[in-house]
Scaffold this motif. Structure first.
Motif, PDB file in Angstrom:
ATOM      1  N   GLY A 148       0.816  -1.205   0.000  1.00 46.37           N
ATOM      2  CA  GLY A 148       0.000   0.000   0.000  1.00 46.37           C
ATOM      3  C   GLY A 148       0.845   1.248   0.000  1.00 46.37           C
ATOM      4  N   ASN A 149       1.828   1.301  -0.889  1.00 46.64           N
ATOM      5  CA  ASN A 149       2.845   2.354  -0.841  1.00 46.64           C
ATOM      6  C   ASN A 149       3.208   2.864  -2.224  1.00 46.64           C
ATOM      7  N   GLN A 150       3.897   3.984  -2.270  1.00 43.45           N
ATOM      8  CA  GLN A 150       4.620   4.449  -3.452  1.00 43.45           C
ATOM      9  C   GLN A 150       6.001   4.894  -2.974  1.00 43.45           C
ATOM     10  N   ASN A 165       2.754  20.219   9.292  1.00 43.94           N
ATOM     11  CA  ASN A 165       1.535  20.831   8.784  1.00 43.94           C
ATOM     12  C   ASN A 165       0.580  19.708   8.384  1.00 43.94           C
ATOM     13  N   VAL A 166      -0.585  19.673   9.011  1.00 43.51           N
ATOM     14  CA  VAL A 166      -1.561  18.602   8.777  1.00 43.51           C
ATOM     15  C   VAL A 166      -2.728  19.174   7.987  1.00 43.51           C
ATOM     16  N   GLN A 167      -2.977  18.593   6.817  1.00 45.14           N
ATOM     17  CA  GLN A 167      -4.091  19.022   5.974  1.00 45.14           C
ATOM     18  C   GLN A 167      -5.037  17.855   5.743  1.00 45.14           C
ATOM     19  N   ASP A 168      -6.333  18.105   5.859  1.00 45.43           N
ATOM     20  CA  ASP A 168      -7.329  17.083   5.544  1.00 45.43           C
ATOM     21  C   ASP A 168      -7.441  16.937   4.036  1.00 45.43           C
ATOM     22  N   SER A 169      -7.475  15.698   3.574  1.00 51.69           N
ATOM     23  CA  SER A 169      -7.632  15.440   2.148  1.00 51.69           C
ATOM     24  C   SER A 169      -9.057  15.773   1.712  1.00 51.69           C
ATOM     25  N   PRO A 170      -9.242  16.356   0.522  1.00 50.60           N
ATOM     26  CA  PRO A 170     -10.592  16.651   0.033  1.00 50.60           C
ATOM     27  C   PRO A 170     -11.406  15.400  -0.278  1.00 50.60           C
ATOM     28  N   ALA A 171     -10.717  14.241  -0.401  1.00 51.26           N
ATOM     29  CA  ALA A 171     -11.401  12.988  -0.720  1.00 51.26           C
ATOM     30  C   ALA A 171     -10.714  11.856   0.035  1.00 51.26           C
ATOM     31  N   PRO A 172     -11.405  10.733   0.243  1.00 53.20           N
ATOM     32  CA  PRO A 172     -10.841   9.655   1.047  1.00 53.20           C
ATOM     33  C   PRO A 172      -9.637   8.961   0.410  1.00 53.20           C
ATOM     34  N   THR A 173      -8.771   8.464   1.283  1.00 52.80           N
ATOM     35  CA  THR A 173      -7.628   7.614   0.937  1.00 52.80           C
ATOM     36  C   THR A 173      -6.602   8.299   0.047  1.00 52.80           C
ATOM     37  N   PRO A 174      -6.025   9.423   0.490  1.00 54.74           N
ATOM     38  CA  PRO A 174      -4.892   9.993  -0.261  1.00 54.74           C
ATOM     39  C   PRO A 174      -3.758   8.982  -0.283  1.00 54.74           C
ATOM     40  N   PHE A 175      -3.179   8.769  -1.444  1.00 56.85           N
ATOM     41  CA  PHE A 175      -2.254   7.635  -1.601  1.00 56.85           C
ATOM     42  C   PHE A 175      -0.926   8.104  -2.186  1.00 56.85           C
ATOM     43  N   GLY A 176      -0.730   7.888  -3.491  1.00 56.43           N
ATOM     44  CA  GLY A 176       0.526   8.278  -4.111  1.00 56.43           C
ATOM     45  C   GLY A 176       0.508   9.719  -4.573  1.00 56.43           C
ATOM     46  N   PHE A 177       1.702  10.291  -4.773  1.00 59.12           N
ATOM     47  CA  PHE A 177       1.762  11.665  -5.251  1.00 59.12           C
ATOM     48  C   PHE A 177       3.083  11.918  -5.967  1.00 59.12           C
ATOM     49  N   ALA A 178       3.103  13.006  -6.703  1.00 54.27           N
ATOM     50  CA  ALA A 178       4.320  13.444  -7.384  1.00 54.27           C
ATOM     51  C   ALA A 178       4.283  14.955  -7.479  1.00 54.27           C
ATOM     52  N   PHE A 179       5.476  15.558  -7.510  1.00 57.15           N
ATOM     53  CA  PHE A 179       5.582  17.012  -7.588  1.00 57.15           C
ATOM     54  C   PHE A 179       5.766  17.469  -9.025  1.00 57.15           C
ATOM     55  N   GLY A 180       5.108  18.569  -9.350  1.00 52.56           N
ATOM     56  CA  GLY A 180       5.339  19.236 -10.609  1.00 52.56           C
ATOM     57  C   GLY A 180       6.208  20.458 -10.391  1.00 52.56           C
ATOM     58  N   ARG A 181       6.088  21.425 -11.267  1.00 52.96           N
ATOM     59  CA  ARG A 181       6.857  22.657 -11.116  1.00 52.96           C
ATOM     60  C   ARG A 181       6.180  23.582 -10.123  1.00 52.96           C
TER      61      ARG A 181
END
Length: 379
Positions: free
Chosen positions: A84-86, A216-232
Motif C-alpha cells: 500500500g505504498n509508493q 503541517n496537517v491538511q485534511d484530504s478533500p477525498a478519502p484515501t490519499p495515496f501516491g503523489f508526485a511534484f510538478g513545477r
C-alpha cells in the motif's frame, strides 16, 4: 522562496570516492558493456521477497523497451505482498545512488550505481518498523516507517553510509495512519507524506541541515490519499483511492508554500476509475498519470501553469486483465512511462507523445513472484 542549498564541500569528496570505486568496478563494467551500446538507461524494481529482497534491473533500450539484466540482493527482506505504498525505491538526481526499503527486516539498503551494475554500500536500520517509502535529495534521505508511524532522516555520507540526523524523526498524525509515501519537492526544501487511514496529507519545510520544520496537517478533500508526485512551482498531485470504491477515485492538486503549509488548487477531480493509487508527473509538469489498480488501467490529467488539474483521458492506457498496476515511473526525459503490475508479474512500457498520449510498447515479465514486487524508478 528560499531554497535549501547544496554544500559543495560535502559534494566534492563524494565524487572523488566515485572515481576510486569506478576503478574497482572496471572489470564487471566491461562485462556489462551492453549498457553503453543500444541501452540508454535502466528501470529498477524490488522483488520484495520475504526470503531475501532483491533489486531487479532492466536495461532501458532506445525504443523504450526493457531487457531484463540481473538482480542484486539488498541484504534485507521483503514481505512478499502488497505494501500500500509508493516510493519503495529512490534514485538520486545524479543517478549515482539507489536506495531501497526492506519492509520485512526494518532496514534501508544503499547502492552505488554503475551502468547496469550495483555496489551495495550500506544496510541501515530504518529507525522504525516496516519502512515502505524512501526519498533522497542531494545527501539528505528520509524514510517512512508505516509500522511505527514515523519518518526518520539520514545523511548519505561520501562513502555511501547512512548516518541518522539527530532530531529529524517526526511522528505521523495518528497511530495506524496507513502511511503510503514520503517524497521531496523538486527543490528539496519541502517534504510530504500521505496517510491513507486518516485521510490526511502532512507537509514539512526542510532546512539546510536536512531537519524538518513543524508538521503541517491538511485534511484530504477525498478519502484515501495515496501516491503523489511534484510538478513545477511546488505543485503536488495526489491520488485518492476512495477506499477502493468502484469508479470513485479522484486526484487533487496542492500548492505548497515556503513554510511547509499547503492548500488545494483543484480538489478531488474524478477519474471515473477504481483505486487510483500511484502518480507520475512529466518533467515539464504538464501531464500527470495515475495508475488505477482496480481498473487495470492508467488515466491522464492535464495540469495548467497555475497547477489546476483536469481529466484528459479516463482510460489513457490498459495494463492488462488482472495486472493491478501498483507503481509508475517516467524516465528522466519523460519520453517513456512504466507501470509495475504485481498482479501479472510484469512491467508495462509506454511511449509518451508530445500531447501526453500513451502508446503501448510491451508488457515485460519482472521475474518476481506474482503479487510481490514493489517500487519502480527509471533513468
Amino acid at each position: 522562496m528560499k531554497r535549501r542549498q547544496s554544500n559543495p564541500a560535502r559534494r566534492a569528496p563524494r565524487f572523488a570516492a566515485l572515481g576510486l570505486t569506478a576503478i574497482a568496478l572496471a572489470v564487471p563494467l566491461a562485462v556489462g558493456a551492453t549498457y553503453f551500446g543500444r541501452a540508454e538507461g535502466a528501470v529498477y524494481s524490488l522483488s520484495n521477497a520475504p526470503s531475501g529482497n532483491r533489486v531487479l534491473i532492466f536495461d532501458r533500450m532506445s525504443d523504450g523497451s526493457l531487457d531484463p539484466r540481473r538482480s542484486f540482493p539488498t541484504g534485507g527482506n521483503g514481505t512478499g505482498g502488497g505494501l500500500g505504498n509508493q516510493g519503495a525505491l529512490a534514485l538520486s538526481d545524479s543517478g549515482n545512488w539507489l536506495l531501497a526499503v526492506n519492509p520485512g527486516s526494518d532496514s534501508i539498503s544503499v547502492f552505488l550505481v554503475f551502468g547496469n551494475h550495483l555496489l551495495r554500500t550500506d544496510v541501515e536500520s530504518s529507525r522504525g518498523m516496516q519502512p515502505v517509502s524512501v526519498a533522497i535529495e542531494d545527501d539528505i534521505v528520509y524514510v517512512l516507517n508505516a509500522g511505527s508511524d514515523n519518518v526518520q532522516g539520514f545523511r548519505l555520507a561520501v562513502h555511501g553510509k547512512l548516518i541518522p540526523i539527530p532530531g529529524s524523526r517526526r511522528t505521523l498524525s495518528a497511530r495506524g495512519a496507513g502511511a503510503a509515501q514520503v517524497s521531496f519537492n523538486r527543490a528539496g526544501d519541502l517534504l510530504a507524506v500521505t496517510e491513507k487511514a486518516t485521510n490526511r496529507v502532512l507537509t514539512f519545510a526542510v532546512d539546510g541541515d536536512g531537519k524538518l520544520g513543524e508538521t503541517n496537517v491538511q485534511d484530504s478533500p477525498a478519502p484515501t490519499p495515496f501516491g503523489f508526485a511534484f510538478g513545477r512551482r511546488d505543485q503536488m498531485l495526489v491520488s485518492e483511492a476512495a477506499g477502493g470504491a468502484a469508479a470513485a477515485s479522484t486526484l487533487t492538486s496542492w500548492q505548497l508554500r515556503a513554510d511547509g503549509s499547503a492548500s488545494p488548487i483543484t480538489a478531488a477531480v474524478p477519474s471515473q476509475q477504481t483505486a487510483a493509487c500511484w502518480v507520475a508527473v512529466t518533467r515539464d509538469g504538464r501531464y500527470a498519470y495515475v495508475a488505477n489498480t482496480g481498473s487495470n488501467n492508467l488515466s491522464t490529467y492535464v495540469v495548467d501553469e497555475d497547477g489546476a488539474a483536469s481529466l484528459a483521458d479516463a482510460i489513457a492506457a490498459q495494463t492488462g486483465a488482472g495486472s493491478a498496476p501498483a507503481d509508475l515511473a517516467l524516465d528522466r526525459g519523460s519520453r517513456f512511462l512504466y507501470a509495475l503490475n504485481p498482479g501479472t508479474g510484469s512491467i508495462s512500457a509506454f511511449r509518451v507523445g508530445t500531447d501526453g498520449a500513451l502508446q503501448l510498447i510491451e508488457h515485460q515479465a519482472t521475474g518476481a513472484a506474482v503479487g510481490g514486487a514493489t517500487g519502480l524508478v527509471a533513468r
